[in-house]
Design a protein around this motif. Sequence first.
Motif, short mmCIF file in Angstrom:
data_model
loop_
_atom_site.label_atom_id
_atom_site.label_comp_id
_atom_site.label_asym_id
_atom_site.label_seq_id
_atom_site.Cartn_x
_atom_site.Cartn_y
_atom_site.Cartn_z
N UNK A 4 0.86 -0.90 -0.03
CA UNK A 4 -0.01 -0.06 0.12
C UNK A 4 0.98 1.32 0.03
N UNK A 5 1.97 1.20 0.47
CA UNK A 5 3.11 2.35 0.55
C UNK A 5 3.64 2.55 -0.75
N UNK A 56 2.73 6.17 -5.74
CA UNK A 56 2.31 6.24 -7.01
C UNK A 56 1.25 7.20 -7.12
N UNK A 57 0.21 7.25 -6.22
CA UNK A 57 -0.76 8.36 -6.07
C UNK A 57 -0.09 9.53 -5.87
N UNK A 58 0.87 9.83 -5.35
CA UNK A 58 1.54 11.37 -5.24
C UNK A 58 2.41 11.62 -6.38
N UNK A 103 -5.08 -0.45 -3.86
CA UNK A 103 -6.00 -0.13 -2.81
C UNK A 103 -5.14 1.08 -2.11
N UNK A 104 -3.62 1.17 -1.88
CA UNK A 104 -3.01 2.14 -1.57
C UNK A 104 -2.95 3.27 -2.42
N UNK A 115 -5.52 -0.75 4.34
CA UNK A 115 -5.34 -1.59 3.85
C UNK A 115 -4.52 -2.51 4.69
N UNK A 116 -3.67 -2.29 5.45
CA UNK A 116 -2.82 -3.28 6.58
C UNK A 116 -3.74 -3.71 7.52
#
Length: 213
Positions: A52-53, A58-60, A170-171, A181-182
């Motif tokens: 998820x990290x 990737x989202x950033x 999900x992350x 997620x975790x």
Amino acid sequence: MEFTAIANEAQEVGGVAGWAVQLMERLGGIGAGVAIAAENLFPPIPSEIILPLAGFAAARGDITLVEAISWTTAGSVVGAVLLYLVGVLFGRDRLYRVAERVPLFSPDDLAKSEDWFHRHGSKAVLFGRMIPVVRSLVSVPAGLQRMPVLRFVALTALGSAMWNSLLVLAGYHLGGQWEAVSGWASRYQVVVFTAVGVAIAVWLFRRVRARST
């Protein structure tokens, strides 16, 4: 972009996340792959945090989503191949000698296990990649039985890609709430470990009862 926001989030979950963040900060997607390769070799390192990290990164925009999934899958394959080689180097003959010394276990039990793996090994390798701890351990019997390397790598890559994509995406979509997620994955682990514990307890009960009669 920098990994500052990710690092701030990671500080709240402890050293493993911080270590993964440092790898991604220095190496980008390759760092995520290295972290996942280490997770395969040392199961206490939780992929449920690292993946998820990587999605959050990737989202950033620090790495691309394709890099996050590709490198973590490559890391999974590398770790699995190393464990496969452990099985190859350990060898069946040595395993049978060890089985003879294990209480409540016998070479016949091992032979049955080998027969099961011979019939279901491909499915075990594929779907085992989605089960905590099993995703590491399943590589060893594959090596012991000398499953064809190309088949092993293909099944490992496919199963890892499915599992890694699920947690990375999900992350990615949860962003700063990636820790959720975790939490979900931890509940999944509890269910798996409980089922395994019950299965082992039933097996031990039946074996002790058979020995006493």
